[in-house]
Design a protein around this motif. Structure first.
Motif, PDB file in Angstrom:
ATOM      1  N   GLU A 143       0.812  -1.217   0.000  1.00 37.76           N
ATOM      2  CA  GLU A 143       0.000   0.000   0.000  1.00 37.76           C
ATOM      3  C   GLU A 143       0.849   1.273   0.000  1.00 37.76           C
ATOM      4  N   ALA A 144       2.026   1.265   0.604  1.00 37.20           N
ATOM      5  CA  ALA A 144       2.887   2.457   0.554  1.00 37.20           C
ATOM      6  C   ALA A 144       3.312   2.748  -0.877  1.00 37.20           C
ATOM      7  N   ALA A 145       3.684   1.710  -1.609  1.00 38.61           N
ATOM      8  CA  ALA A 145       4.072   1.885  -3.007  1.00 38.61           C
ATOM      9  C   ALA A 145       2.885   2.307  -3.858  1.00 38.61           C
ATOM     10  N   GLU A 146       1.738   1.717  -3.606  1.00 40.94           N
ATOM     11  CA  GLU A 146       0.548   2.051  -4.402  1.00 40.94           C
ATOM     12  C   GLU A 146       0.124   3.494  -4.163  1.00 40.94           C
ATOM     13  N   ARG A 147       0.173   3.937  -2.921  1.00 45.71           N
ATOM     14  CA  ARG A 147      -0.270   5.290  -2.585  1.00 45.71           C
ATOM     15  C   ARG A 147       0.698   6.362  -3.087  1.00 45.71           C
ATOM     16  N   HIS A 148       1.990   6.084  -3.011  1.00 44.34           N
ATOM     17  CA  HIS A 148       2.986   7.126  -3.281  1.00 44.34           C
ATOM     18  C   HIS A 148       3.762   6.920  -4.581  1.00 44.34           C
ATOM     19  N   GLY A 149       3.586   5.785  -5.233  1.00 45.26           N
ATOM     20  CA  GLY A 149       4.394   5.464  -6.403  1.00 45.26           C
ATOM     21  C   GLY A 149       4.218   6.424  -7.564  1.00 45.26           C
ATOM     22  N   LEU A 150       2.981   6.777  -7.852  1.00 45.98           N
ATOM     23  CA  LEU A 150       2.733   7.668  -8.990  1.00 45.98           C
ATOM     24  C   LEU A 150       3.417   9.014  -8.792  1.00 45.98           C
ATOM     25  N   ASP A 151       3.315   9.571  -7.590  1.00 44.69           N
ATOM     26  CA  ASP A 151       3.940  10.877  -7.335  1.00 44.69           C
ATOM     27  C   ASP A 151       5.457  10.804  -7.470  1.00 44.69           C
ATOM     28  N   ILE A 152       6.060   9.717  -6.993  1.00 44.48           N
ATOM     29  CA  ILE A 152       7.514   9.579  -7.069  1.00 44.48           C
ATOM     30  C   ILE A 152       7.969   9.474  -8.523  1.00 44.48           C
ATOM     31  N   VAL A 153       7.297   8.629  -9.291  1.00 43.97           N
ATOM     32  CA  VAL A 153       7.691   8.463 -10.695  1.00 43.97           C
ATOM     33  C   VAL A 153       7.492   9.761 -11.465  1.00 43.97           C
ATOM     34  N   ALA A 154       6.372  10.426 -11.247  1.00 47.45           N
ATOM     35  CA  ALA A 154       6.118  11.692 -11.945  1.00 47.45           C
ATOM     36  C   ALA A 154       7.158  12.740 -11.569  1.00 47.45           C
ATOM     37  N   ALA A 155       7.541  12.793 -10.290  1.00 48.35           N
ATOM     38  CA  ALA A 155       8.558  13.755  -9.856  1.00 48.35           C
ATOM     39  C   ALA A 155       9.922  13.449 -10.481  1.00 48.35           C
ATOM     40  N   LEU A 156      10.257  12.168 -10.610  1.00 49.74           N
ATOM     41  CA  LEU A 156      11.531  11.807 -11.230  1.00 49.74           C
ATOM     42  C   LEU A 156      11.544  12.150 -12.712  1.00 49.74           C
ATOM     43  N   ILE A 157      10.432  11.946 -13.386  1.00 45.96           N
ATOM     44  CA  ILE A 157      10.358  12.312 -14.800  1.00 45.96           C
ATOM     45  C   ILE A 157      10.595  13.808 -14.973  1.00 45.96           C
ATOM     46  N   GLU A 158      10.030  14.595 -14.062  1.00 41.60           N
ATOM     47  CA  GLU A 158      10.151  16.048 -14.170  1.00 41.60           C
ATOM     48  C   GLU A 158      11.507  16.556 -13.699  1.00 41.60           C
ATOM     49  N   ASN A 159      12.049  15.961 -12.639  1.00 41.12           N
ATOM     50  CA  ASN A 159      13.234  16.524 -11.992  1.00 41.12           C
ATOM     51  C   ASN A 159      14.504  15.696 -12.113  1.00 41.12           C
ATOM     52  N   GLY A 160      14.389  14.463 -12.616  1.00 45.20           N
ATOM     53  CA  GLY A 160      15.567  13.613 -12.718  1.00 45.20           C
ATOM     54  C   GLY A 160      16.514  14.080 -13.813  1.00 45.20           C
ATOM     55  N   ASP A 161      17.767  13.688 -13.688  1.00 50.49           N
ATOM     56  CA  ASP A 161      18.778  13.995 -14.709  1.00 50.49           C
ATOM     57  C   ASP A 161      18.732  12.880 -15.753  1.00 50.49           C
ATOM     58  N   TRP A 162      18.087  13.176 -16.866  1.00 52.46           N
ATOM     59  CA  TRP A 162      17.884  12.174 -17.913  1.00 52.46           C
ATOM     60  C   TRP A 162      18.784  12.429 -19.116  1.00 52.46           C
ATOM     61  N   ARG A 163      19.853  13.159 -18.933  1.00 50.84           N
ATOM     62  CA  ARG A 163      20.752  13.401 -20.059  1.00 50.84           C
ATOM     63  C   ARG A 163      21.321  12.091 -20.576  1.00 50.84           C
ATOM     64  N   GLY A 164      21.288  11.914 -21.896  1.00 56.78           N
ATOM     65  CA  GLY A 164      21.775  10.693 -22.494  1.00 56.78           C
ATOM     66  C   GLY A 164      23.267  10.738 -22.737  1.00 56.78           C
ATOM     67  N   GLY A 165      23.769   9.646 -23.291  1.00 57.67           N
ATOM     68  CA  GLY A 165      25.184   9.566 -23.605  1.00 57.67           C
ATOM     69  C   GLY A 165      25.966   8.886 -22.505  1.00 57.67           C
ATOM     70  N   GLY A 166      26.847   7.974 -22.899  1.00 54.37           N
ATOM     71  CA  GLY A 166      27.667   7.277 -21.914  1.00 54.37           C
ATOM     72  C   GLY A 166      26.813   6.459 -20.968  1.00 54.37           C
ATOM     73  N   TYR A 167      27.284   6.333 -19.744  1.00 50.62           N
ATOM     74  CA  TYR A 167      26.532   5.599 -18.735  1.00 50.62           C
ATOM     75  C   TYR A 167      25.527   6.552 -18.085  1.00 50.62           C
ATOM     76  N   SER A 168      24.336   6.612 -18.641  1.00 50.51           N
ATOM     77  CA  SER A 168      23.323   7.526 -18.135  1.00 50.51           C
ATOM     78  C   SER A 168      22.772   7.044 -16.797  1.00 50.51           C
ATOM     79  N   GLN A 169      22.134   7.963 -16.090  1.00 52.29           N
ATOM     80  CA  GLN A 169      21.526   7.642 -14.803  1.00 52.29           C
ATOM     81  C   GLN A 169      20.227   6.876 -14.959  1.00 52.29           C
ATOM     82  N   PHE A 170      19.985   5.996 -13.991  1.00 50.07           N
ATOM     83  CA  PHE A 170      18.647   5.490 -13.754  1.00 50.07           C
ATOM     84  C   PHE A 170      18.402   5.592 -12.254  1.00 50.07           C
ATOM     85  N   PHE A 171      17.213   5.222 -11.811  1.00 57.27           N
ATOM     86  CA  PHE A 171      16.863   5.474 -10.411  1.00 57.27           C
ATOM     87  C   PHE A 171      16.352   4.208  -9.738  1.00 57.27           C
TER      88      PHE A 171
END
Length: 262
Positions: A143-171
């Motif tokens: 239930e913690a993942a279900e309740r908060h998962g969407l907000d976390i993923v959406a925040a990472l899409i907006e604020n994460g460093d998604w620059r490509g090239g080389g060994y890019s970041q994942f989360f």
């Protein structure tokens, strides 16, 4: 938005259903969610690929496929077979039953799937639900993942460093072992180190006198360390750890150069 979903607990795992719901909310009515997941549980397979053997893939329902292989195999199947003509905007892996914090991240097929995606230039997030005394006996331990998962993923899409090239970041995201209403917030963390080892073997003698070794996990108990993923989880926070496939010990390079290149 087109999203590819996978996991390591298997195509029928309850955590996968949670992630599919999160992905559908994220994609919206005009988006698409495709699932390519292992036919059976493949926990602990890390970034393994079935390089020496072919893997079978089967469509089990619309936009849902089962692969007789590892989580990394599933990502390859999703990217280069199922969605070869319409690549995804995001790859989500999980939601794992159990934490992938500390050393667990090294063994994790959930993390391995995200790693395979980012190596091919795709945005990827691994998500896991820590289980403990605070949630494992709940009617819905996710239930913690279900309740908060969407907000976390959406925040990472907006604020994460998604620059490509080389060994890019994942989360790598871990939800704490507590009810949804007890989650205290989110912390950006480093990968922790419990120090009590990863896995061990337990020898057994079968009735026909042959020796078998059963692989068993180690204790997850450790003193919470500030700034780490499992330390944040033990304090009731969602941990978000940026990761890369680069295994170089960058802090050791200069000293080693001085010794070898003098």
């Amino acid at each position: 938005m087109r999203i590819l979903v996978t996991n390591d607990d298997g195509v029928h795992a309850p955590g996968l259903r949670v992630l599919q719901r999160i992905a559908r909310d994220l994609a919206g009515e005009s988006g698409e969610v495709w699932t390519v997941a292992p036919a059976i549980e493949k926990s602990g397979t890390s970034h393994c690929i079935s390089f020496m053997n072919p893997v079978m893939i089967s469509r089990i329902e619309p936009r849902v496929f089962a692969v007789h292989g590892t989580p990394a195999d599933c990502v390859l199947a999703g990217l280069f077979d199922v969605l070869k003509d319409s690549t995804p905007d995001l790859v989500l892996s999980g939601i794992n039953r159990g934490n992938n914090a500390g050393e667990n991240a090294v063994y994790s097929g959930t993390v391995g799937a995200a790693l395979e995606a980012v190596l091919h230039g795709f945005k990827a997030i691994a998500l896991s639900q820590y289980l403990g005394a605070g949630n494992q006996h709940l009617q819905d331990p996710f239930e913690a993942a279900e309740r908060h998962g969407l907000d976390i993923v959406a925040a990472l899409i907006e604020n994460g460093d998604w620059r490509g090239g080389g060994y890019s970041q994942f989360f790598n995201v871990n939800f704490p072992p507590c009810p949804a209403e007890a989650v205290r917030g989110t912390r950006i963390t480093r990968q922790g180190y419990r120090g009590n080892g990863g896995f061990k073997v337990q020898p057994h003698i079968s009735p026909n006198k042959r020796k078998y070794l059963y692989i068993s996990g180690s204790s997850q108990a450790a003193e919470p360390e500030a700034g780490t993923d499992f330390g944040a989880n033990m304090d009731g926070y969602i941990s978000v750890t940026p990761m890369r496939a680069d295994l170089t010990a960058h802090d050791a390079l200069d000293a080693l150069r001085k010794r070898f290149e003098a």
